[in-house]
Scaffold this motif. Structure first.
Motif, mmCIF file in Angstrom:
data_model
loop_
_atom_site.group_PDB
_atom_site.id
_atom_site.type_symbol
_atom_site.label_atom_id
_atom_site.label_comp_id
_atom_site.label_asym_id
_atom_site.label_seq_id
_atom_site.Cartn_x
_atom_site.Cartn_y
_atom_site.Cartn_z
ATOM 1 N N UNK A 195 22.057 68.845 24.204
ATOM 2 C CA UNK A 195 22.323 69.814 25.420
ATOM 3 C C UNK A 195 21.518 71.449 24.485
ATOM 4 N N UNK A 196 21.221 72.039 25.707
ATOM 5 C CA UNK A 196 19.994 73.018 24.977
ATOM 6 C C UNK A 196 20.471 74.194 26.139
ATOM 7 N N UNK A 197 20.584 75.303 25.429
ATOM 8 C CA UNK A 197 20.563 76.870 25.252
ATOM 9 C C UNK A 197 19.114 77.039 25.458
ATOM 10 N N UNK A 198 20.149 78.557 25.988
ATOM 11 C CA UNK A 198 18.231 79.320 26.518
ATOM 12 C C UNK A 198 18.088 80.226 25.562
ATOM 13 N N UNK A 224 14.410 73.906 35.001
ATOM 14 C CA UNK A 224 15.376 73.556 36.427
ATOM 15 C C UNK A 224 16.823 73.881 35.821
ATOM 16 N N UNK A 225 17.315 73.158 34.923
ATOM 17 C CA UNK A 225 18.687 72.956 34.219
ATOM 18 C C UNK A 225 19.021 74.563 33.838
ATOM 19 N N UNK A 226 20.830 74.351 34.144
ATOM 20 C CA UNK A 226 21.264 75.387 33.509
ATOM 21 C C UNK A 226 21.088 74.747 31.963
ATOM 22 N N UNK A 227 21.435 76.366 31.412
ATOM 23 C CA UNK A 227 22.179 75.916 29.734
ATOM 24 C C UNK A 227 23.128 76.085 29.678
ATOM 25 N N UNK A 228 24.013 74.736 28.890
ATOM 26 C CA UNK A 228 25.030 74.822 28.680
ATOM 27 C C UNK A 228 25.737 74.276 27.478
ATOM 28 N N UNK A 229 26.668 74.340 26.368
ATOM 29 C CA UNK A 229 26.851 73.456 25.034
ATOM 30 C C UNK A 229 28.084 73.556 25.532
ATOM 31 N N UNK A 230 29.077 72.432 25.201
ATOM 32 C CA UNK A 230 30.272 72.055 25.350
ATOM 33 C C UNK A 230 30.443 71.548 23.450
ATOM 34 N N UNK A 231 31.827 71.784 22.800
ATOM 35 C CA UNK A 231 31.704 71.127 21.650
ATOM 36 C C UNK A 231 33.659 71.694 21.302
#
Length: 291
Positions: A195-198, A224-231
């Motif tokens: 999962x990427x972050x910007x 093109x995609x929103x940056x989002x991570x979950x943990x």
């Protein structure tokens, strides 16, 4: 002729080995991303994953997360409770089958909880480009071996039944053998995703109170995609992880929510929702916000 062809082939080879210029995709709007061919979208997805996976590691940790808690226990209690009630009714009417329902409840309760709704074992690796998540069911290997053994035993019993009773036994035994054969290869499966972050942009960092959980979201798109991570993270590691995120994502904000259900119910990266908090509030000597 061959002498002219050789330099052209070499030039082509050198061009192929050069890294592709992906800078024009970096801040690609969603509308333009959807206009790309499926091959280009797949290439961007692989590139995002590669960036996160190969970036320098900032921190990594393991954590076991319960999948059944609070109201989730109703998923186990309701079906098993129904079996017990049916057994009580059968016993009231002096049926000889009442004990079977109690036996089924005793079998299905641990089966539902520890196999169907097994806890998850996570390994997280936070990098400068995002998060690499690897998880599998927290089930001992011995449990899988027992299920596989019972499955093979069921297959053998069904085959023997057909051999002694003839083709008519296929009506019931055939289905049972097919179902048992499905579990003969029962094993734990490990899943990994990136999962990427910007990097360098403002993010909303959502944190839950009851179970330490972090969702980091940004409306800024990466390819093109929103940056989002979950943990998920242990309580004693939350301050460290938040510190690393705040360092990578300047001007980001932390908001506290009651639980994951409330957190997921608010709009994506909505900076007006939740209770504002500061990084110092999650220091090891001040865990009041997450207790």
């Amino acid at each position: 002729m061959n002498k002219r062809a050789a330099p052209q082939q070499l030039a082509s080879t050198e061009q192929e080995t050069q890294p592709l210029d992906d800078s024009r995709y970096e801040d690609l709007p969603r509308s333009e991303y959807l206009q790309l061919t499926q091959e280009e979208q797949d290439w961007l997805n692989k590139l995002r994953q590669q960036r996160v996976r190969e970036a320098p590691t900032l921190y990594e940790w393991d954590i076991k997360v319960a999948t059944v808690y609070a109201m989730g226990w109703l998923v186990v209690i309701i079906p098993c409770g129904i079996m017990v009630l049916i057994g009580l009714v059968a016993h009231w009417y002096e049926s000889d089958q009442w004990y079977g329902f109690f036996f089924m409840a005793l079998i299905f309760a641990p089966f539902i909880r520890y196999l169907w709704l097994a806890d998850k074992q996570y390994h997280y690796r936070l990098t400068t480009e995002g998060l690499v998540t690897t998880y599998h069911d927290a089930i001992p290997d011995a449990a899988y071996a027992v299920v596989r053994g019972l499955a093979w035993f069921g297959v053998v019993v069904c085959i023997v039944g057909v051999a002694f009773l003839g083709p008519a036994a296929l009506i019931g035994a055939g289905g049972m053998a097919l179902g048992a054969f499905f579990f003969t290869g029962f094993k734990n499966i490990e899943t990994t995703y990136e999962s990427p972050i910007k990097n360098g942009h403002r993010h909303l960092i959502k944190v839950t109170r009851n179970r330490p959980f972090i969702a980091c979201q940004s409306d800024v798109r990466t390819m093109g995609l929103r940056a989002s991570i979950r943990l998920h993270c242990p309580l004693d590691k939350m301050h460290t992880i938040l510190s690393l995120l705040m360092t990578q994502l300047p001007d980001s904000e932390i908001r506290v929510f009651k639980n994951e259900r409330v957190l997921d119910g608010v709009p994506f990266a909505s900076f007006e929702s939740g209770e504002p908090a500061q990084l110092a509030d999650f220091a090891p000597d001040n865990p009041s916000l997450v207790e």
